[in-house]
Design an enzyme around this catalytic site. Structure first.
Site, mmCIF file in Angstrom:
data_model
loop_
_atom_site.group_PDB
_atom_site.id
_atom_site.type_symbol
_atom_site.label_atom_id
_atom_site.label_comp_id
_atom_site.label_asym_id
_atom_site.label_seq_id
_atom_site.Cartn_x
_atom_site.Cartn_y
_atom_site.Cartn_z
ATOM 1 N N ASP A 27 6.776 2.242 16.935
ATOM 2 C CA ASP A 27 5.983 3.468 16.995
ATOM 3 C C ASP A 27 6.487 4.437 15.931
ATOM 4 O O ASP A 27 7.671 4.472 15.624
ATOM 5 C CB ASP A 27 6.081 4.097 18.392
ATOM 6 C CG ASP A 27 7.527 4.415 18.777
ATOM 7 O OD1 ASP A 27 8.353 3.487 18.789
ATOM 8 O OD2 ASP A 27 7.835 5.592 19.052
ATOM 9 N N ASN A 40 17.714 2.238 22.122
ATOM 10 C CA ASN A 40 18.844 2.626 21.272
ATOM 11 C C ASN A 40 19.887 1.525 21.082
ATOM 12 O O ASN A 40 20.874 1.724 20.384
ATOM 13 C CB ASN A 40 19.511 3.916 21.803
ATOM 14 C CG ASN A 40 20.101 3.738 23.197
ATOM 15 O OD1 ASN A 40 19.927 2.697 23.825
ATOM 16 N ND2 ASN A 40 20.778 4.759 23.681
ATOM 17 N N HIS A 48 6.253 4.772 23.141
ATOM 18 C CA HIS A 48 7.443 4.173 22.538
ATOM 19 C C HIS A 48 7.405 2.640 22.581
ATOM 20 O O HIS A 48 8.204 1.978 21.924
ATOM 21 C CB HIS A 48 8.688 4.677 23.282
ATOM 22 C CG HIS A 48 9.837 5.050 22.397
ATOM 23 N ND1 HIS A 48 9.725 5.243 21.034
ATOM 24 C CD2 HIS A 48 11.153 5.275 22.692
ATOM 25 C CE1 HIS A 48 10.917 5.569 20.540
ATOM 26 N NE2 HIS A 48 11.791 5.592 21.516
ATOM 27 N N ASN A 51 15.615 5.799 17.167
ATOM 28 C CA ASN A 51 16.880 5.209 17.591
ATOM 29 C C ASN A 51 16.911 3.692 17.502
ATOM 30 O O ASN A 51 17.964 3.098 17.273
ATOM 31 C CB ASN A 51 17.212 5.645 19.026
ATOM 32 C CG ASN A 51 17.602 7.105 19.095
ATOM 33 O OD1 ASN A 51 18.178 7.651 18.147
ATOM 34 N ND2 ASN A 51 17.290 7.762 20.198
#
Length: 197
Positions: free
Chosen positions: A93, A68, A20, A114
């Protein structure tokens, strides 16, 4: 022209090597190339530096708000320096691309990401540029284990995946000058024609 390059990831040593955080990896590499050091900027909720890339002054940003809430950092810096959405490149990513594949595009949906979802909400538009770094999907990368997406993105890539991702990011660094100058068509043609070699 691109005036702000944002790498997406999660802050903290425990996330540094996870899939991520591919956006952070790319921005770290750009900062290193420019001989610039990202530093904490509380007003922008992230690590930031103004770097000289391809003969232009460009802001590099890594939000430190967790994925997020990435939009808070992006909109804070963009508003302060009057940077428009189409002058922003977000590096992230991408589950829908295999490791070794990297794509440049403008706009579109979040694809369940997100970070992108929050940035689009804060900017009130999805019309910013994205550099999508393929990390693969757990159903294709680890079909036997079939882990949940959240577990997959928060784990480091396997050795062969990391090598493919690194090669893809190297290719993207080669076309970053074109993106900064705004020659997106040529950048996409060059980047996408190279495939996943």
């Amino acid at each position: 022209m691109i005036k702000l390059i944002v790498g997406l990831g999660n802050p903290g040593a425990e996330y540094a090597s996870t899939r991520h955080n591919a956006g952070f990896w790319f921005v770290d590499a750009l900062a290193q190339d420019a001989g610039a050091a990202l530093r904490a900027e509380a007003r922008f909720h992230g690590l930031a530096v103004r770097a000289r890339l391809a003969g232009a002054e460009v802001w590099l940003l890594e939000p430190q708000t967790f994925m997020n809430r990435s939009g808070l950092a992006v909109v804070s810096l963009a508003r302060f320096y009057k940077i428009l959405p189409d002058e922003i490149l977000v590096v992230h990513d991408e589950l829908d691309l295999p490791p070794g594949t990297i794509k440049l595009k403008r706009g579109g949906g979040s694809g369940g990401h997100n970070g992108l979802k929050d940035i689009s909400a804060h900017l009130s538009t999805p019309e910013y540029w994205r550099l999508r770094i393929g990390i693969g999907h757990p159903r294709t990368q680890l079909p036997a284990g079939n882990p949940q997406v959240v577990d997959f993105v928060l784990k480091p890539p396997r050795k062969e995946e990391q090598e493919a991702i690194d090669r893809a990011m190297n290719r993207a660094q080669e076309i970053i000058a074109l993106t900064i100058k705004g020659d997106m068509e040529k950048a996409m043609q060059q980047l996408h024609s190279q495939g996943s070699r």
